[in-house]
Design an enzyme around this catalytic site. Structure first.
Site, PDB file in Angstrom:
ATOM      1  CG  ASP A  30      -2.093   0.904   1.150  1.00 55.05           C
ATOM      2  OD1 ASP A  30      -3.213   0.391   1.172  1.00 55.05           O
ATOM      3  OD2 ASP A  30      -1.886   2.133   0.997  1.00 55.05           O
ATOM      4  CE  LYS A  35      -4.924   1.554   5.169  1.00 56.49           C
ATOM      5  NZ  LYS A  35      -5.782   1.404   3.987  1.00 56.49           N
ATOM      6  CB  THR A  86     -12.709   3.330  -7.271  1.00 57.24           C
ATOM      7  OG1 THR A  86     -13.648   2.440  -6.642  1.00 57.24           O
ATOM      8  CG2 THR A  86     -11.629   2.505  -7.948  1.00 57.24           C
ATOM      9  CD  GLU A 152     -14.750 -10.115  -2.962  1.00 54.00           C
ATOM     10  OE1 GLU A 152     -13.810 -10.662  -3.572  1.00 54.00           O
ATOM     11  OE2 GLU A 152     -15.722 -10.719  -2.528  1.00 54.00           O
ATOM     12  CG  LEU A 154     -15.497  -8.414   0.445  1.00 50.68           C
ATOM     13  CD1 LEU A 154     -15.510  -7.332   1.521  1.00 50.68           C
ATOM     14  CD2 LEU A 154     -14.126  -9.086   0.434  1.00 50.68           C
ATOM     15  NE  ARG A 155     -22.951 -10.197   2.950  1.00 54.80           N
ATOM     16  CZ  ARG A 155     -23.649 -11.142   3.581  1.00 54.80           C
ATOM     17  NH1 ARG A 155     -24.865 -10.889   4.047  1.00 54.80           N
ATOM     18  NH2 ARG A 155     -23.126 -12.336   3.785  1.00 54.80           N
ATOM     19  CG  ASN A 227     -22.675  -3.115  -4.619  1.00 51.01           C
ATOM     20  OD1 ASN A 227     -23.020  -4.193  -4.141  1.00 51.01           O
ATOM     21  ND2 ASN A 227     -21.560  -2.511  -4.310  1.00 51.01           N
ATOM     22  CB  CYS A 279     -19.969  -0.536  -1.239  1.00 48.42           C
ATOM     23  SG  CYS A 279     -18.338  -1.115  -0.771  1.00 48.42           S
TER      24      CYS A 279
HETATM   25  C1  UDX Z   1     -22.214  -3.924   0.000  1.00 48.69           C
HETATM   26  C2  UDX Z   1     -22.707  -5.157  -0.766  1.00 48.69           C
HETATM   27  O1  UDX Z   1     -23.651  -5.850   0.009  1.00 48.69           O
HETATM   28  C3  UDX Z   1     -21.527  -6.078  -1.070  1.00 48.69           C
HETATM   29  O2  UDX Z   1     -21.950  -7.189  -1.852  1.00 48.69           O
HETATM   30  C4  UDX Z   1     -20.471  -5.306  -1.838  1.00 48.69           C
HETATM   31  O3  UDX Z   1     -19.375  -6.081  -2.106  1.00 48.69           O
HETATM   32  C5  UDX Z   1     -20.065  -4.086  -1.076  1.00 48.69           C
HETATM   33  O4  UDX Z   1     -21.182  -3.291  -0.763  1.00 48.69           O
HETATM   34  P1  UDX Z   1     -21.575  -3.372   2.513  1.00 48.69           P
HETATM   35  O5  UDX Z   1     -21.217  -2.013   2.058  1.00 48.69           O
HETATM   36  O6  UDX Z   1     -20.710  -4.073   3.469  1.00 48.69           O
HETATM   37  O7  UDX Z   1     -21.737  -4.351   1.229  1.00 48.69           O
HETATM   38  O8  UDX Z   1     -22.998  -3.228   3.194  1.00 48.69           O
HETATM   39  P2  UDX Z   1     -24.415  -3.935   3.063  1.00 48.69           P
HETATM   40  O9  UDX Z   1     -24.500  -5.069   3.992  1.00 48.69           O
HETATM   41  O10 UDX Z   1     -24.715  -4.150   1.665  1.00 48.69           O
HETATM   42  O11 UDX Z   1     -25.331  -2.740   3.620  1.00 48.69           O
HETATM   43  C6  UDX Z   1     -25.323  -1.522   2.944  1.00 48.69           C
HETATM   44  C7  UDX Z   1     -26.223  -0.530   3.617  1.00 48.69           C
HETATM   45  O12 UDX Z   1     -27.583  -0.877   3.385  1.00 48.69           O
HETATM   46  C8  UDX Z   1     -26.046  -0.437   5.137  1.00 48.69           C
HETATM   47  O13 UDX Z   1     -26.074   0.909   5.521  1.00 48.69           O
HETATM   48  C9  UDX Z   1     -27.273  -1.166   5.666  1.00 48.69           C
HETATM   49  O14 UDX Z   1     -27.682  -0.663   6.921  1.00 48.69           O
HETATM   50  C10 UDX Z   1     -28.315  -0.830   4.596  1.00 48.69           C
HETATM   51  N1  UDX Z   1     -29.394  -1.812   4.496  1.00 48.69           N
HETATM   52  C11 UDX Z   1     -29.098  -3.089   4.139  1.00 48.69           C
HETATM   53  C12 UDX Z   1     -30.703  -1.412   4.765  1.00 48.69           C
HETATM   54  O15 UDX Z   1     -30.968  -0.271   5.100  1.00 48.69           O
HETATM   55  N2  UDX Z   1     -31.706  -2.330   4.647  1.00 48.69           N
HETATM   56  C13 UDX Z   1     -31.461  -3.629   4.290  1.00 48.69           C
HETATM   57  O16 UDX Z   1     -32.408  -4.418   4.202  1.00 48.69           O
HETATM   58  C14 UDX Z   1     -30.108  -4.025   4.027  1.00 48.69           C
END
Ligand code: UDX
Length: 458
Positions: A30, A35, A86, A152, A154-155, A227, A279
């Site tokens: 990085d 970091k 990004t 990717e 992943l959450r 997404n 994301c």
């Molecule tokens: C997301 C995608 O799920 C993941 O596949 C991708 O790789 C990266 O972006 P993440 O950012 O970790 O992952 O969060 P996610 O679990 O998707 O939740 C996103 C937001 O939506 C959160 O603020 C969550 O509170 C909100 N959310 C989620 C809701 O308000 N209602 C829901 O039913 C689900």
């Protein structure tokens, strides 16, 4: 295989650690030397369940190394994963300058053929630009630099499990060599041949991950489309939630019934304060911008973004309705992270809500199980409480802004005794109106009937 990972944000760190976990030799780098120093010293700069153990084990077994000079990482890998950030530009486009920097660095440092893999979330056609940059900056004849895309999914909060147990592995390639190399990299995951650190080897039954091979453009589009669809689903639930409120219906029951239809599915229908995080909001914007550049009408997604931005206003109507005057009232806030099981407060709706409370002159005391340090850095003016109970001490209202499961398990009788007024404003529909009524609370949430105080007639 010898693999280099450039960028140690969420995706980079989880990717590097998990690829080492499944048996590859990984070098992570990085441009943020601080970091890398933290990582070399055994620290992990993010809270992600299980990640620190995976990193520690892979380092102990010499399968995972960190280096502060990205140029040194290029020769260390036959495959190079680009996992740099990004972030959104002011106009909503994704900032691809870090990708461009990496391309020039790889092109000038590579002395043997490389497979350069996009893992960062990028708009479609980025792969073509990456390929062009690599070819114009390459100085050594015979050094073939192939490009592939491997989005990717992943959450945060379940990232290690999501990487090792994905629903699908998507690769965008231009030839069989790249496809074969990527299949070799993911074989342990696809064949479930690894000692799972999440399930201690007893992984839940279920279908093996699907392997999807497509073009680079399609692979890039798959990520943005996925997404943005998740964001759309959340905004749809929030839109119906507003109607449910007007009709005296219960959004929880409505979305539960909707989700029973496998064509709809139960996930991402939780109404509340809206989607945040690093994301969904930025990917939605970048996708809309991409469509605009291509002359395609994405007003549906613009509407989803607008609905999402209005959640704070919607919730604030409830705060005002309940408190009448907000100024100088002590308000406890439970939750700062953009969702549970992470310390990430980037684009967190909870932070926007607190900023709004402060603007209205409320006296805010906040608590979060993991995210207070990161929140303190961006909201130093807020008082941070050592526990949920302390956040509620003397409060006129308690706001639930992030649905951490531990908040559901609180001793609500003890909470009530601590509060000046037993009023809970639940921005995540974490609790149940009926239960809060039985506990003697006033209670408001999204898309469900309010529990208001019965006027005391002398
Ligand atoms: C997301 C995608 O799920 C993941 O596949 C991708 O790789 C990266 O972006 P993440 O950012 O970790 O992952 O969060 P996610 O679990 O998707 O939740 C996103 C937001 O939506 C959160 O603020 C969550 O509170 C909100 N959310 C989620 C809701 O308000 N209602 C829901 O039913 C689900």
């Amino acid at each position: 295989m010898k693999i280099s990972v450039i960028g140690t944000g969420y995706v980079g760190l989880v990717t590097g650690a998990c690829l080492a976990e499944i048996g590859h030799e990984v070098m992570c780098t990085d441009s943020d030397a601080a970091k890398i120093r933290t990582l070399e010293a055994g620290g992990v700069p993010i809270y992600e369940p299980g990640l620190d153990q995976v990193i520690a084990k892979a380092r102990k077994e010499n399968r995972l190394r960190f280096c502060a000079n990205p140029a040194d990482a290029v020769p260390a890998g036959d495959a190079i994963f680009i996992c740099v950030g990004t972030p959104p530009l002011p106009n909503g486009d994704a900032d691809l300058s870090a990708i461009d920097n990496v391309a020039r660095m790889v092109a000038s440092e590579a002395t043997s053929p490389k497979l350069v893999i996009e893992k960062s979330t990028v708009p479609a056609r980025t792969g073509q630009e990456l390929k062009r940059a690599l070819s114009v900056y390459t100085r050594r004849p015979g050094v073939t630099l192939r490009v592939a895309s491997n989005p990717e999914f992943l959450r945060e909060g379940t990232a290690v499990e999501d990487f090792l147990h994905p629903d699908r592995v998507v690769v965008g390639v231009e030839d069989e060599t790249a496809e074969r190399q990527l299949h070799d990299i993911y074989r342990p995951v696809l064949e479930r041949q690894f000692n799972c650190p999440v399930h201690a080897g007893a992984c839940p039954e279920g279908p093996a991950p699907q392997w999807l091979v497509t073009t680079i453009n399609s692979a890039e589009l798959i990520k943005h489309a996925s997404n943005s669809f998740l964001a759309l689903k959340v905004s749809y639930a929030n839109m119906v939630s507003d109607l449910a409120e007007r009709l005296g219906a219960d959004i929880g029951e409505v979305t539960r019934a909707m989700g029973m239809d496998p064509r709809i599915g139960p996930s991402f229908l939780n109404a509340g304060l809206g989607f945040g995080g690093f994301c969904l909001p930025k990917d939605l914007q970048a996708f809309v911008r991409l469509a605009e550049r291509c002359g395609v009408d994405f007003s549906m997604l613009k509407a989803a973004e607008k609905i999402n931005k209005q959640r704070i206003d919607r919730f604030f109507d409830k705060v005002r309705e309940a408190l009448w005057v907000v100024r100088d009232k002590p308000v406890g806030v439970l939750g700062l992270a953009f969702k549970p099981n992470t310390d990430d407060v980037r684009f967190a709706p909870a932070i926007d809500l607190i900023r709004r409370l402060l603007e209205e002159g409320a006296d805010v005391r906040a608590y979060d199980p993991q995210a207070m340090e990161k929140a303190r850095a961006i909201l130093p003016e807020v008082a941070y409480a050592p526990s949920a109970y302390d956040a509620a001490q003397g409060a006129e209202a308690l706001v639930i802004a992030t649905e951490w499961p531990e908040f559901r398990a609180l001793d609500w009788e003890k909470m009530r005794a601590r509060m000046r007024r037993p009023l809970v404003l639940d921005a995540r529909n974490l609790l149940l109106p009926g239960e809060m009524r039985a506990r003697g609370f006033e209670y408001r949430s999204f898309g469900r009937p309010d529990v208001v105080a019965e006027p005391q007639i002398a």
